[in-house]
Design an enzyme around this catalytic site. Structure first.
Site, mmCIF file in Angstrom:
data_model
loop_
_atom_site.group_PDB
_atom_site.id
_atom_site.type_symbol
_atom_site.label_atom_id
_atom_site.label_comp_id
_atom_site.label_asym_id
_atom_site.label_seq_id
_atom_site.Cartn_x
_atom_site.Cartn_y
_atom_site.Cartn_z
ATOM 1 N N HIS A 1 -6.664 6.867 4.895
ATOM 2 C CA HIS A 1 -5.715 7.776 5.554
ATOM 3 C C HIS A 1 -6.269 9.198 5.666
ATOM 4 O O HIS A 1 -7.071 9.627 4.836
ATOM 5 C CB HIS A 1 -4.402 7.870 4.761
ATOM 6 C CG HIS A 1 -3.585 6.621 4.772
ATOM 7 N ND1 HIS A 1 -2.575 6.394 5.666
ATOM 8 C CD2 HIS A 1 -3.635 5.519 3.975
ATOM 9 C CE1 HIS A 1 -2.017 5.207 5.435
ATOM 10 N NE2 HIS A 1 -2.658 4.658 4.404
ATOM 11 N N HIS B 1 -1.521 -4.289 1.936
ATOM 12 C CA HIS B 1 -0.482 -3.569 2.674
ATOM 13 C C HIS B 1 -0.630 -3.760 4.177
ATOM 14 O O HIS B 1 -1.737 -3.771 4.711
ATOM 15 C CB HIS B 1 -0.508 -2.073 2.310
ATOM 16 C CG HIS B 1 0.058 -1.800 0.942
ATOM 17 N ND1 HIS B 1 -0.221 -0.658 0.234
ATOM 18 C CD2 HIS B 1 0.885 -2.546 0.160
ATOM 19 C CE1 HIS B 1 0.418 -0.704 -0.937
ATOM 20 N NE2 HIS B 1 1.078 -1.835 -1.003
ATOM 21 N N HIS C 1 -3.309 1.176 -7.006
ATOM 22 C CA HIS C 1 -2.426 1.293 -5.837
ATOM 23 C C HIS C 1 -1.772 -0.070 -5.592
ATOM 24 O O HIS C 1 -0.565 -0.185 -5.447
ATOM 25 C CB HIS C 1 -3.261 1.744 -4.643
ATOM 26 C CG HIS C 1 -2.507 1.831 -3.349
ATOM 27 N ND1 HIS C 1 -1.548 2.782 -3.103
ATOM 28 C CD2 HIS C 1 -2.581 1.078 -2.217
ATOM 29 C CE1 HIS C 1 -1.067 2.617 -1.876
ATOM 30 N NE2 HIS C 1 -1.677 1.577 -1.319
ATOM 31 N N ASP D 1 -0.176 -1.919 6.721
ATOM 32 C CA ASP D 1 -0.891 -0.926 7.529
ATOM 33 C C ASP D 1 -2.414 -1.028 7.341
ATOM 34 O O ASP D 1 -3.174 -0.257 7.925
ATOM 35 C CB ASP D 1 -0.390 0.507 7.252
ATOM 36 C CG ASP D 1 -0.646 0.977 5.832
ATOM 37 O OD1 ASP D 1 -0.525 0.159 4.897
ATOM 38 O OD2 ASP D 1 -0.965 2.163 5.637
ATOM 39 N N HIS D 2 -2.854 -2.015 6.542
ATOM 40 C CA HIS D 2 -4.296 -2.264 6.381
ATOM 41 C C HIS D 2 -4.720 -3.643 6.877
ATOM 42 O O HIS D 2 -5.901 -3.860 7.131
ATOM 43 C CB HIS D 2 -4.707 -2.072 4.908
ATOM 44 C CG HIS D 2 -4.600 -0.634 4.492
ATOM 45 N ND1 HIS D 2 -5.686 0.184 4.327
ATOM 46 C CD2 HIS D 2 -3.506 0.134 4.268
ATOM 47 C CE1 HIS D 2 -5.267 1.399 4.004
ATOM 48 N NE2 HIS D 2 -3.957 1.392 3.957
ATOM 49 N N ASP E 1 -6.836 2.698 -0.056
ATOM 50 C CA ASP E 1 -5.830 3.660 -0.518
ATOM 51 C C ASP E 1 -5.972 3.984 -2.001
ATOM 52 O O ASP E 1 -4.989 4.311 -2.664
ATOM 53 C CB ASP E 1 -4.413 3.106 -0.267
ATOM 54 C CG ASP E 1 -4.046 3.124 1.211
ATOM 55 O OD1 ASP E 1 -4.841 3.634 2.021
ATOM 56 O OD2 ASP E 1 -2.961 2.612 1.541
ATOM 57 N N HIS F 1 -6.895 -4.117 0.762
ATOM 58 C CA HIS F 1 -5.687 -4.528 0.024
ATOM 59 C C HIS F 1 -4.638 -5.032 0.994
ATOM 60 O O HIS F 1 -4.790 -4.934 2.207
ATOM 61 C CB HIS F 1 -5.172 -3.397 -0.867
ATOM 62 C CG HIS F 1 -4.650 -2.190 -0.146
ATOM 63 N ND1 HIS F 1 -5.446 -1.353 0.603
ATOM 64 C CD2 HIS F 1 -3.392 -1.681 -0.049
ATOM 65 C CE1 HIS F 1 -4.713 -0.374 1.105
ATOM 66 N NE2 HIS F 1 -3.462 -0.548 0.735
HETATM 67 ZN ZN LIG Z 1 -1.753 0.887 0.757
#
Ligand SMILES: [Zn+2]
Length: 258
Positions: free
Chosen positions: A169, A58, A114, A60-61, A131, A56
């Site tokens: 995570h 985001h 999400h 942090d990905h 996530d 996805h």
């Molecule tokens: Zn995420």
């Protein structure tokens, strides 16, 4: 069965490294939020990068994709419905990702909730679910509805019990504290917490999990269980008539849980 290795990023992200079937040193990586630890791991482990998968949008990905692509011109496969930097192939439900050079293939599952376009990659006895599903928990509803997320988790729940679950995570320990608040009598969760505490106190990852374990401990996959329903009703102070209402109630409960 696949054995993916974690690269730690930020405070609790995992970037998963999938060894190629032809040459285990030629790898695909999942969700590189940061290029720096990936470059360091490629160097130390003697891996060469063959492909990047993104679940996805985001940061942090996928925040490390651009820097990695500037070094290695590899395919970047991510959700068709989201903006992913340098994406070379957009995928959605039912698509098959063929990484021929690596001898790897994955089925794409749409798992919105999400984020709107979140996907999972399923293959070789493993699922990379970003996530959406965490061990003993699930992702927050940033862009989707409780109904979507509950349906997405239902799709993952149908995978074989032995499927290895690779999440984005390390949240297992705090998720389990919540799971045991919802279901104090769940002995599988108690046993798992003990194992997780041991792993964490020696700094080891709790992942991958398995789908069978998640079905036993994860309250978000257990919304039809009378224990979870009752607990959610107590929290809501009213009768909850549907699985989605139970899911939405425990998701909101978890949002305010410390
Ligand atoms: Zn995420």
């Amino acid at each position: 069965m696949m054995d993916a290795a974690p690269i730690r990023a930020f405070s609790d992200n995992y970037i998963w490294v999938i060894p190629g079937e032809r040459d285990p040193a030629r790898v695909a990586i999942v969700d590189p939020g940061d290029a720096t630890p990936v470059l360091a791991a490629l160097d130390t482990e003697g891996w060469s990068l063959g492909a990047i998968l993104v679940t996805h949008h985001h940061a942090d990905h996928c925040g490390g994709v651009r820097a990695l692509r500037s070094r290695f011109p590899v395919p970047v496969i991510g959700p068709a419905g989201e903006t992913i930097p340098e994406r070379t192939q957009g995928v959605a439900a039912g698509d098959r990702v063929e990484l021929e050079e690596l001898g790897l293939a994955f089925e794409v599952i749409d798992i919105p909730g999400h984020t709107r376009g979140h996907v999972a990659f399923y293959g070789h006895g493993a699922v990379f679910c970003g996530d959406t599903l965490f061990s003993a928990g699930c992702g927050r509803l940033f862009e989707g509805t409780a109904e979507q997320m509950n349906r997405s988790l239902g799709l993952l729940r149908r995978l074989p019990g032995e499927t290895r679950v690779y999440c984005g995570h390390e949240y297992t320990q705090s998720n389990l504290r919540f799971a045991l608040t919802v279901e104090p009598g769940n002995s599988a969760s108690r046993e798992y917490l003990e194992k997780v505490q041991n792993l964490r106190s020696s700094g080891r990852p709790t992942l991958p999990s398995t789908m069978a374990l998640e079905i036993a401990v994860n309250p978000f996959l257990r919304c039809r269980e009378p224990t979870v329903q009752k607990s959610a009703e107590q929290h809501a102070g009213r009768t909850l008539d549907t699985e989605v209402e139970v899911f939405a109630t425990i998701r909101r409960w978890k949002d305010g849980f410390n």
